[in-house]
Scaffold this motif. Structure first.
Motif, PDB file in Angstrom:
ATOM      1  N   PRO A   1     -16.055   2.554 -31.897  1.00 37.02           N
ATOM      2  CA  PRO A   1     -16.672   1.299 -31.455  1.00 37.02           C
ATOM      3  C   PRO A   1     -17.615   0.759 -32.523  1.00 37.02           C
ATOM      4  N   ALA A   2     -18.058  -0.474 -32.337  1.00 36.40           N
ATOM      5  CA  ALA A   2     -19.023  -1.067 -33.269  1.00 36.40           C
ATOM      6  C   ALA A   2     -20.375  -0.380 -33.163  1.00 36.40           C
ATOM      7  N   GLY A   3     -20.669   0.195 -32.040  1.00 29.47           N
ATOM      8  CA  GLY A   3     -21.919   0.918 -31.806  1.00 29.47           C
ATOM      9  C   GLY A   3     -21.756   1.744 -30.547  1.00 29.47           C
ATOM     10  N   TRP A   4     -22.854   2.344 -30.080  1.00 30.91           N
ATOM     11  CA  TRP A   4     -22.746   3.235 -28.931  1.00 30.91           C
ATOM     12  C   TRP A   4     -23.457   2.706 -27.698  1.00 30.91           C
ATOM     13  N   MET A   5     -23.677   1.378 -27.659  1.00 31.96           N
ATOM     14  CA  MET A   5     -24.162   0.772 -26.425  1.00 31.96           C
ATOM     15  C   MET A   5     -22.982   0.599 -25.464  1.00 31.96           C
ATOM     16  N   PRO A   6     -23.242   0.495 -24.151  1.00 32.65           N
ATOM     17  CA  PRO A   6     -22.147   0.413 -23.186  1.00 32.65           C
ATOM     18  C   PRO A   6     -21.129  -0.682 -23.490  1.00 32.65           C
ATOM     19  N   ALA A   7     -21.605  -1.862 -23.879  1.00 34.51           N
ATOM     20  CA  ALA A   7     -20.677  -2.963 -24.159  1.00 34.51           C
ATOM     21  C   ALA A   7     -19.781  -2.642 -25.345  1.00 34.51           C
ATOM     22  N   ASP A   8     -20.333  -1.969 -26.361  1.00 30.96           N
ATOM     23  CA  ASP A   8     -19.526  -1.586 -27.524  1.00 30.96           C
ATOM     24  C   ASP A   8     -18.421  -0.617 -27.121  1.00 30.96           C
ATOM     25  N   VAL A   9     -18.784   0.383 -26.320  1.00 33.90           N
ATOM     26  CA  VAL A   9     -17.809   1.386 -25.889  1.00 33.90           C
ATOM     27  C   VAL A   9     -16.719   0.737 -25.044  1.00 33.90           C
ATOM     28  N   GLY A  10     -17.119  -0.122 -24.103  1.00 37.23           N
ATOM     29  CA  GLY A  10     -16.140  -0.784 -23.247  1.00 37.23           C
ATOM     30  C   GLY A  10     -15.201  -1.678 -24.029  1.00 37.23           C
ATOM     31  N   ALA A  11     -15.729  -2.403 -25.001  1.00 39.13           N
ATOM     32  CA  ALA A  11     -14.884  -3.292 -25.798  1.00 39.13           C
ATOM     33  C   ALA A  11     -13.880  -2.503 -26.624  1.00 39.13           C
ATOM     34  N   ALA A  12     -14.325  -1.412 -27.229  1.00 38.27           N
ATOM     35  CA  ALA A  12     -13.418  -0.615 -28.058  1.00 38.27           C
ATOM     36  C   ALA A  12     -12.345   0.053 -27.209  1.00 38.27           C
ATOM     37  N   ALA A  13     -12.701   0.508 -26.015  1.00 37.22           N
ATOM     38  CA  ALA A  13     -11.721   1.166 -25.159  1.00 37.22           C
ATOM     39  C   ALA A  13     -10.719   0.183 -24.573  1.00 37.22           C
ATOM     40  N   SER A  14     -11.095  -1.092 -24.477  1.00 38.44           N
ATOM     41  CA  SER A  14     -10.222  -2.105 -23.880  1.00 38.44           C
ATOM     42  C   SER A  14      -9.379  -2.852 -24.895  1.00 38.44           C
ATOM     43  N   SER A  15      -9.722  -2.753 -26.166  1.00 40.90           N
ATOM     44  CA  SER A  15      -9.050  -3.559 -27.180  1.00 40.90           C
ATOM     45  C   SER A  15      -7.654  -3.033 -27.460  1.00 40.90           C
ATOM     46  N   PRO A  16      -6.729  -3.913 -27.883  1.00 48.28           N
ATOM     47  CA  PRO A  16      -5.381  -3.454 -28.242  1.00 48.28           C
ATOM     48  C   PRO A  16      -5.445  -2.487 -29.422  1.00 48.28           C
TER      49      PRO A  16
ATOM     50  N   ALA B   1     -17.127  11.256 -31.139  1.00 48.76           N
ATOM     51  CA  ALA B   1     -16.022  10.567 -31.815  1.00 48.76           C
ATOM     52  C   ALA B   1     -14.771  10.500 -30.952  1.00 48.76           C
ATOM     53  N   GLN B   2     -14.657  11.381 -29.958  1.00 45.63           N
ATOM     54  CA  GLN B   2     -13.472  11.404 -29.100  1.00 45.63           C
ATOM     55  C   GLN B   2     -13.614  10.525 -27.864  1.00 45.63           C
ATOM     56  N   LEU B   3     -14.762   9.871 -27.678  1.00 44.78           N
ATOM     57  CA  LEU B   3     -14.992   9.134 -26.438  1.00 44.78           C
ATOM     58  C   LEU B   3     -14.031   7.965 -26.268  1.00 44.78           C
ATOM     59  N   VAL B   4     -13.961   7.084 -27.258  1.00 50.94           N
ATOM     60  CA  VAL B   4     -13.077   5.922 -27.134  1.00 50.94           C
ATOM     61  C   VAL B   4     -11.619   6.350 -26.997  1.00 50.94           C
ATOM     62  N   PRO B   5     -11.104   7.291 -27.824  1.00 51.56           N
ATOM     63  CA  PRO B   5      -9.734   7.755 -27.582  1.00 51.56           C
ATOM     64  C   PRO B   5      -9.537   8.316 -26.176  1.00 51.56           C
ATOM     65  N   ALA B   6     -10.541   9.025 -25.641  1.00 47.22           N
ATOM     66  CA  ALA B   6     -10.420   9.571 -24.289  1.00 47.22           C
ATOM     67  C   ALA B   6     -10.286   8.451 -23.256  1.00 47.22           C
ATOM     68  N   LEU B   7     -11.064   7.379 -23.430  1.00 53.37           N
ATOM     69  CA  LEU B   7     -10.988   6.262 -22.488  1.00 53.37           C
ATOM     70  C   LEU B   7      -9.667   5.522 -22.619  1.00 53.37           C
ATOM     71  N   ARG B   8      -9.141   5.441 -23.830  1.00 53.56           N
ATOM     72  CA  ARG B   8      -7.823   4.819 -23.995  1.00 53.56           C
ATOM     73  C   ARG B   8      -6.731   5.674 -23.368  1.00 53.56           C
ATOM     74  N   ILE B   9      -6.871   6.982 -23.455  1.00 54.39           N
ATOM     75  CA  ILE B   9      -5.929   7.870 -22.772  1.00 54.39           C
ATOM     76  C   ILE B   9      -6.019   7.656 -21.265  1.00 54.39           C
TER      77      ILE B   9
END
Length: 607
Positions: free
Chosen positions: A168-183, A214-222
C-alpha cells in the motif's frame, strides 16, 4: 451423506510475499495437526514459497513483471547487479586489507561478505534510495535468472516486486483498503495458478496466516478471491500480525471488509470451534479469540455480518497446553525447497524473562496470557517442560529426517537452559543427527558442561540478546544481564564449537556514543563471537515501550493508533534521527573488524 462429507473442511494458507521466511513458519503446520487430531479435514499451502521459488522464477512471469514496473522500479532493478558487485568488491578489499589471500582465505572472506550483505539487505530501510545511485544510463532491466545463482539478488528482486505490486501507499486504514481493492493483474495471475486449484473442492473455512506486515495486502486480496470463488466459505485471518494488531482491527476494522473474522490468539480451539459452528449453523459469540462483524449488529445471530455490522470481540482464547498438542504436520509443504530446509518446533510459550521494554514477547502481548502453559509459571519454574512436548519434538525431527531434512529451529522466544538440556538429551538418546539452533538469554545457568552436551546433540547456533553493553542501560531496559555472564556464555559456546551470535540495538534516548561503544564491546570479544545481529529500534504495538512511551522518551503521533504495521509504529523522540546512514557506517565498521579477525584466524592456521 456420510458424516465426514458433511463436516466443514479447512484450508490454511501462508500468503506472499516476504523473503524473511526461510523455513516453514510453525503456525499453519501446528494448526493442521491439531485440526486433524480432532477429526477435521485440514490442508495447507505456503503461497509465499510458491510465489518466491516457483512462480517468479518462470521466465514469462519475470518478463511480465518487468513490463509492469514503474520507471523508478525499472531503475531499481537495473541497479541490483552493479550495486552488489560494487559492495562485494569494496567489502572484500576492506576485509583483506590489501593482502593477497589464498583460495581458502579468499573463500572465507567471500562467505563473510555474503552473510553481512544478506543481513544488511533485511535491515536497511534506506536501501532502495542507496540502490538508485548505481542505476546508470546504460543499465539493463533484467531480473535475476533464479534464486540459486545469487540468493541476495533474488531477495532484492522479490522485495522490488512486493513494493511495486503488493504494497500500500502507507499503513493507514484507507491505504490498506485501497491497495487490497485495486486491480492486480500480476497477483491475480498467480492466484489463478496457485490458489484456485486449492479451492476446487470447496473448503468451508479458509484461514490465512499473516506473519509479516508485508503479507497483509496479499492476504486481503486472497480473502477477496475466496469470496468471489466460494461465496459460502468463511475467511479467517490469523497469525502473529493479527495478534499484534488486534486493537487496530477492533477500532479500525478495514480488514473485516475482506475477511469474515480475525483470530487474535492461538487458533487451535478457535478454528475447531468455528468449524463446529459452521457445521451446526450456530452463532459465533461463544468462540473465544475472534473479532467479527455481527449481522445487523445483533448478538447471537449466525455467522458474520456485512460492512456495517458492529465488531464483536469474543475475548481472549486460552491456549491449549503444548503437552496436549500433536507434533506439527508438514504434509503438503515441500521442505527441500525452502532457502534453509528445516523444521521449526516450540518447546515453551513466551519468554521466561518477559521484562525488556522494547520486546513484544511479554505476557501482556500474547492473547490468553496466563492461560494454558504460559512459559515459566511460578509454580513450575523456568526449565519445566512436559515429557509429551519432548516426545513430540523427537517425532518432528524423525519425520523431517525421513524427508531428507536434518535442520531444526526452536521457535521459542527464549529457550531456558534447562529445556535446552532436555532437548539435547532427547536427541542424543534417540540417536538423531540434526543441526539445530535456538534463541536464548545470557543466563547464569549456562556452563561449559551444558554447552558441550548441546554441541554433541547437534546444536550449531545460539542467538543471545545483548542490546547494549552499558550496565546502566541494561538496567533501564530491564535486561537482567551483566558483562561477566556475557563473557562466560560466549567463551563456553565457542569452546564447544557453537556459533554464538549477539543482538545489538540502537534505540531512542540511548546515551550518545553508547551504540558505538556496544559495538566496540562486541568486537573486543570477536575471538569468541560467531556473528553480530544489529538492529535499529522499531516500536512494536505490544510492548512496554508502546504502552508507556516515556520509558524510552517516545511520543506517539495521532496516526499511531490506526497504523496497520503493528511491528513498526510511527513515533517521535528527541535526538532520534530517522536517517540510518550513520548507524550503517558505524555498524559496517564493526562488521569489517569482525570479518577481518575471522580471516586472520583462517590465515594463521596451517593448510
Amino acid at each position: 451423506m456420510p458424516e465426514s462429507a458433511a463436516r466443514a473442511r479447512v484450508l490454511l494458507v501462508v500468503p506472499p510475499l516476504t523473503g524473511l521466511i526461510i523455513y516453514p513458519e510453525l503456525s499453519v503446520p501446528a494448526l493442521v495437526a491439531a485440526l486433524r487430531a480432532r477429526g477435521r479435514d485440514a490442508r495447507q499451502a505456503d503461497l509465499n514459497l510458491a510465489m518466491a521459488y516457483e512462480w517468479l522464477p518462470r521466465p514469462e512471469v519475470a518478463a511480465g513483471a518487468v513490463a509492469r514496473l514503474s520507471p523508478g522500479g525499472r531503475r531499481h532493478l537495473a541497479a541490483i547487479a552493479p550495486y552488489l558487485a560494487a559492495e562485494r568488491a569494496r567489502l572484500h578489499a576492506s576485509v583483506a586489507g590489501g593482502r593477497t589471500l589464498d583460495a581458502r582465505a579468499g573463500e572465507r572472506v567471500t562467505d563473510l561478505v555474503r552473510r553481512y550483505l544478506d543481513q544488511r539487505e533485511s535491515l536497511s530501510p534506506a536501501l532502495p534510495e542507496v540502490l538508485l545511485a548505481y542505476a546508470g544510463g546504460g543499465a539493463v532491466f533484467e531480473p535475476p535468472r533464479g534464486p540459486a545463482p545469487d540468493p541476495l539478488a533474488w531477495l532484492m528482486w522479490m522485495d522490488l516486486v512486493r513494493r511495486e505490486f503488493l504494497a500500500p501507499a502507507g499503513w493507514m486504514p484507507a491505504d490498506v483498503g485501497a491497495a487490497a481493492s485495486s486491480p492486480g493483474p500480476f497477483f491475480d495471475a498467480f492466484l489463478t495458478v496457485h490458489l484456485d486449484p486449492l479451492l476446487a473442492d470447496g473448503p468451508s473455512i479458509v484461514g490465512v496466516s499473516i506473519h509479516e506486515t508485508a503479507q497483509l495486502v496479499p492476504a486481503l486480496r486472497i480473502a477477496r478471491r475466496v469470496r468471489e470463488r466460494l461465496p459460502a466459505a468463511h475467511v479467517v485471518l490469523g497469525g502473529p500480525w493479527c495478534v499484534a494488531a488486534a486493537d487496530v482491527v477492533r477500532n479500525h476494522p478495514i480488514v473485516l471488509d475482506f475477511a469474515d473474522a480475525v483470530a487474535t490468539g492461538e487458533g487451535e480451539d478457535a478454528l475447531s470451534a468455528l468449524a463446529d459452528a459452521v457445521d451446526a449453523g450456530s452463532a459465533w459469540d461463544a468462540i473465544p479469540g475472534l473479532l467479527f462483524r455481527r449481522p445487523d449488529g445483533a448478538a447471537g445471530a449466525v455467522g458474520p455480518g456485512g460492512p456495517d455490522g458492529a465488531v464483536a470481540d469474543t475475548g481472549p482464547a486460552r491456549p491449549v497446553p503444548l503437552a496436549d498438542l500433536p507434533p506439527p504436520c508438514f504434509d503438503g509443504l515441500p521442505l527441500d525447497r525452502y532457502p534453509v530446509p528445516g523444521v521449526p518446533f516450540r518447546t515453551v510459550r513466551g519468554c521466561y524473562w518477559s521484562r525488556c521494554l522494547f520486546c513484544c514477547h511479554v505476557p501482556s502481548a500474547g492473547a490468553g496470557a496466563g492461560g494454558g502453559d504460559e512459559a515459566c509459571a511460578a509454580d513450575r519454574g523456568p526449565d519445566a517442560v512436559e515429557d509429551a512436548v519432548i516426545d513430540a519434538l523427537v517425532a518432528t525431527v524423525r519425520d523431517a529426517a525421513a524427508r531428507g531434512v536434518r535442520r531444526l529451529a526452536l521457535a521459542d522466544h527464549a529457550t531456558p537452559p534447562g529445556v535446552l538440556a532436555r532437548v539435547a538429551s532427547a536427541l542424543l538418546g534417540a540417536g538423531l543427527r540434526v543441526d539445530w539452533q535456538a534463541l536464548v538469554r545470557f543466563d547464569p545457568a549456562f556452563d561449559d558442561g551444558l554447552f558441550r552436551v548441546l554441541a554433541r546433540s547437534g546444536c550449531r547456533e545460539l542467538h543471545f540478546g545483548l542490546e547494549t553493553s552499558s550496565p546502566a542501560e541494561l538496567t533501564r531496559l530491564r535486561k537482567g544481564i551483566a558483562a561477566p555472564i556475557v563473557d562466560r556464555c560466549l567463551a563456553g559456546a565457542a569452546a564447544a564449537g557453537i556459533e554464538a551470535s549477539v543482538f545489538v540495538l540502537e534505540y531512542p534516548s540511548q546515551p550518545a556514543g553508547e551504540y558505538a561503544a556496544t559495538l566496540d564491546f562486541v568486537c573486543e570479544r570477536r575471538a569468541t563471537l560467531g556473528w553480530l545481529n544489529p538492529a535499529r529500534f522499531q516500536l512494536g504495538r505490544n510492548t512496554t515501550a508502546y504502552a508507556h512511551p516515556a520509558t524510552l522518551g517516545l511520543r506517539l503521533p495521532p496516526e499511531a493508533a490506526s497504523w496497520h504495521d503493528p511491528f513498526d509504529v510511527p513515533f517521535e523522540a528527541d535526538g532520534w534521527d530517522p536517517d540510518p546512514a550513520e548507524w550503517q557506517r558505524v555498524t559496517e565498521d564493526a562488521f569489517v573488524r569482525i570479518m577481518t579477525a575471522s580471516t586472520a584466524m583462517v590465515l594463521s592456521v596451517p593448510s
